[in-house]
Design an enzyme around this catalytic site. Structure first.
Site, PDB file in Angstrom:
ATOM      1  N   ARG A 258       1.168  -1.157   0.169  1.00 58.66           N
ATOM      2  CA  ARG A 258       0.402  -0.032  -0.216  1.00 58.66           C
ATOM      3  C   ARG A 258       1.191   1.831   0.092  1.00 58.66           C
ATOM      4  O   ARG A 258       1.379   1.394   1.058  1.00 58.66           O
ATOM      5  CB  ARG A 258      -0.949   0.321   1.132  1.00 58.66           C
ATOM      6  CG  ARG A 258      -1.910   0.899   1.566  1.00 58.66           C
ATOM      7  CD  ARG A 258      -2.598   1.308   2.888  1.00 58.66           C
ATOM      8  NE  ARG A 258      -1.272   1.450   3.676  1.00 58.66           N
ATOM      9  CZ  ARG A 258      -1.869   1.705   4.808  1.00 58.66           C
ATOM     10  NH1 ARG A 258      -2.168   0.167   5.301  1.00 58.66           N
ATOM     11  NH2 ARG A 258      -0.843   2.096   5.541  1.00 58.66           N
ATOM     12  N   HIS A 262      -3.991   4.445   5.094  1.00 56.62           N
ATOM     13  CA  HIS A 262      -5.027   2.945   5.129  1.00 56.62           C
ATOM     14  C   HIS A 262      -6.011   3.422   4.615  1.00 56.62           C
ATOM     15  O   HIS A 262      -6.844   3.209   3.762  1.00 56.62           O
ATOM     16  CB  HIS A 262      -5.021   2.705   6.578  1.00 56.62           C
ATOM     17  CG  HIS A 262      -5.783   1.912   7.000  1.00 56.62           C
ATOM     18  ND1 HIS A 262      -6.531   1.194   6.516  1.00 56.62           N
ATOM     19  CD2 HIS A 262      -6.884   2.704   7.226  1.00 56.62           C
ATOM     20  CE1 HIS A 262      -6.998   0.064   6.904  1.00 56.62           C
ATOM     21  NE2 HIS A 262      -7.954   1.108   7.210  1.00 56.62           N
ATOM     22  N   TYR A 271       4.713   4.814  11.473  1.00 56.27           N
ATOM     23  CA  TYR A 271       4.580   2.689  11.672  1.00 56.27           C
ATOM     24  C   TYR A 271       5.464   2.788  10.087  1.00 56.27           C
ATOM     25  O   TYR A 271       6.008   1.096   9.842  1.00 56.27           O
ATOM     26  CB  TYR A 271       3.417   2.243  11.655  1.00 56.27           C
ATOM     27  CG  TYR A 271       2.476   2.948  10.542  1.00 56.27           C
ATOM     28  CD1 TYR A 271       2.131   1.545   9.398  1.00 56.27           C
ATOM     29  CD2 TYR A 271       1.355   3.635  10.736  1.00 56.27           C
ATOM     30  CE1 TYR A 271       1.930   2.125   8.649  1.00 56.27           C
ATOM     31  CE2 TYR A 271       0.130   3.370   9.523  1.00 56.27           C
ATOM     32  CZ  TYR A 271       0.466   2.856   8.765  1.00 56.27           C
ATOM     33  OH  TYR A 271      -0.586   3.121   7.826  1.00 56.27           O
TER      34      TYR A 271
HETATM   35  C1  TPP Z   1     -14.795  -6.467  12.816  1.00 54.45           C
HETATM   36  C2  TPP Z   1     -13.760  -4.906  12.320  1.00 54.45           C
HETATM   37  N1  TPP Z   1     -12.366  -5.125  13.311  1.00 54.45           N
HETATM   38  C3  TPP Z   1     -11.570  -3.844  13.706  1.00 54.45           C
HETATM   39  C4  TPP Z   1     -11.918  -2.876  12.262  1.00 54.45           C
HETATM   40  C5  TPP Z   1     -10.910  -1.934  12.169  1.00 54.45           C
HETATM   41  N2  TPP Z   1     -10.535  -2.035  11.325  1.00 54.45           N
HETATM   42  C6  TPP Z   1     -10.785  -0.729   9.609  1.00 54.45           C
HETATM   43  S1  TPP Z   1      -9.116  -1.882   8.492  1.00 54.45           S
HETATM   44  C7  TPP Z   1      -8.801  -2.927   9.470  1.00 54.45           C
HETATM   45  C8  TPP Z   1      -7.468  -3.003   9.364  1.00 54.45           C
HETATM   46  C9  TPP Z   1      -8.338  -4.340   7.944  1.00 54.45           C
HETATM   47  O1  TPP Z   1      -6.320  -4.760   7.122  1.00 54.45           O
HETATM   48  P1  TPP Z   1      -6.199  -5.544   6.072  1.00 54.45           P
HETATM   49  O2  TPP Z   1      -7.414  -6.702   6.288  1.00 54.45           O
HETATM   50  O3  TPP Z   1      -4.576  -6.090   6.010  1.00 54.45           O
HETATM   51  O4  TPP Z   1      -6.567  -4.673   5.350  1.00 54.45           O
HETATM   52  P2  TPP Z   1      -6.110  -2.814   4.550  1.00 54.45           P
HETATM   53  O5  TPP Z   1      -6.529  -1.868   5.557  1.00 54.45           O
HETATM   54  O6  TPP Z   1      -4.967  -3.318   4.765  1.00 54.45           O
HETATM   55  O7  TPP Z   1      -6.762  -3.464   2.565  1.00 54.45           O
HETATM   56  C10 TPP Z   1      -9.733  -2.351  10.860  1.00 54.45           C
HETATM   57  C11 TPP Z   1      -8.555  -2.935  11.499  1.00 54.45           C
HETATM   58  C12 TPP Z   1     -12.965  -3.244  12.089  1.00 54.45           C
HETATM   59  N3  TPP Z   1     -13.192  -2.661  10.139  1.00 54.45           N
HETATM   60  N4  TPP Z   1     -14.019  -4.370  11.826  1.00 54.45           N
END
Ligand code: TPP
Length: 365
Positions: A258, A262, A271
């Protein structure tokens, strides 16, 4: 065959187009000739412009938040490109490009991130589920769809996207277990972009790859270079063939990066280092396709500028259309979750209506 050749336990990663723009012709999918590649490249550029426009909207306060796809364009476009209209696409939240390719209008995607309920109201023939904010819950929705397709003997596959962070959720494991046990025509497509917000991939799992998770559930997985449009296309195509011919699910771990935050609310400098980011820019998925096409004389500085301008104009028009279509009705927060609202939500809805009415009366809404 491809899945056997790229057994994740053997530590192999599928790659076809090098960062220097050279193609391994032996692995090149025959239908991806130069003309087809140019068309897909065009989609990559369009996605980058769509993303850029979203950032402009967000920074101008015209959009709530947005998760940029920057760096993950090949994973988005190469995977969705192999689907047929009857197939289902189940996004997480960083799949703007895949959704566009499957037929979701950009203005609806903008509308969603502007906070409007109708941004999730896709044309019925477009088999794409809405953006899914609760991490990994979409994997279960996707498995439901793929199981239904199997029960109905429909010739459709379901492509389910999730992130590396999503693999730490129970939902993912339940979905994998169900898919493997019932051999549903599903594909788990993990965009491993190295971070779940600020949490690095090394803190998600002790397993060397995410691809090998599939083995425990009784179906194959494969790790691929997710910044390589051709590798993404070939691997997803192989998974679709498996699913369509009744061989059941597959998992693809697209290793990507990425390049942006985020979401627009995030500050990645807190980070990860500037050096790491610089190093990763070399693997930019657009850059390597462009180098290849330039070497073939199919892209020049002029055609590139014209292409970008054309897509920029499209994105701007879609943004205008989205803004013209916005309608916010706070009732909608409550209206679409239950057939019959439970009493505590009836109470909250009435409370919300009172607040909105008071704000309107005082000229603040
Ligand atoms: C059930 C839940 N827990 C926590 C969150 C907060 N949250 C939003 S995105 C994220 C990280 C997601 O990471 P990843 O699956 O690697 O996807 P990326 O954002 O890197 O594309 C978190 C913890 C959420 N949206 N839903």
């Amino acid at each position: 065959m491809l899945f056997e050749d790229y057994d994740p336990l053997a530590g192999r990663r599928l790659s076809i187009l090098s960062p220097e723009g050279e193609i391994d012709e032996e692995l090149r999918p025959p239908e991806l000739d130069d003309v087809a590649l140019l068309e897909l490249y065009d989609r990559l550029v369009a996605l980058r412009q769509a993303d850029q426009q979203a950032l402009i909207l967000q920074r101008a306060g015209r959009m709530g938040t947005y998760p940029p796809t920057l760096g993950q364009e090949a994973a988005n476009i190469g995977s969705a490109a192999v689907l047929e209209p009857q197939d289902w696409l189940v996004p997480s939240f960083r799949e703007t490009g895949a959704m566009l390719l499957k037929g979701v209008p950009l203005k609806l995607i903008y509308l969603y991130w502007m906070g409007c309920e109708w941004g999730s109201h896709f044309p019925l023939e477009v088999r794409v589920l809405p953006v899914c904010a609760p991490v990994s819950s979409q994997t279960l929705h996707g498995i439901g769809l793929s199981w239904a397709a199997k029960l109905k003997a429909e010739n459709s596959v379901t492509l389910i996207y999730l992130g590396d962070g999503g693999t730490s959720k129970g939902d993912f494991h339940e979905a994998m277990n169900f898919a493997g046990t019932f051999k549903t025509p599903a594909i788990f497509f993990i965009q491993n972009n190295q971070y779940a917000i600020s949490v690095p991939r090394t803190r998600q799992t002790a397993a060397p790859t995410l691809a090998q998770k599939a083995i425990a559930y009784g179906f194959p997985g494969m790790q691929i270079d997710g910044n390589d449009l051709l590798a993404v296309y070939l691997a997803t195509g192989a998974a679709v063939t498996r699913a369509r011919s009744g061989q059941g699910p597959s998992l693809i771990e697209a290793v990507t990066y990425r390049l942006g935050p985020h979401t627009t609310a995030d500050d990645p400098t807190r980070y990860r280092s500037a050096e790491e980011l610089e190093e990763q820019k070399r693997f930019d998925p657009l850059r390597r396709v462009r180098i290849y096409l330039e070497n073939r004389g199919l892209v020049t500085a002029e055609t590139e500028a014209a292409r970008q301008a054309q897509h920029q104009q499209w994105a701007q028009e879609q943004a205008r259309e989205a803004e013209a279509a916005i309608s916010y009705n706070p009732d909608e927060i409550f209206d679409y979750h239950f057939a019959h609202l439970p009493p505590y939500l009836v109470e909250q809805k009435a409370y919300c209506q009172r607040i909105v009415a008071a704000k309107r009366e005082s000229g603040h809404a």
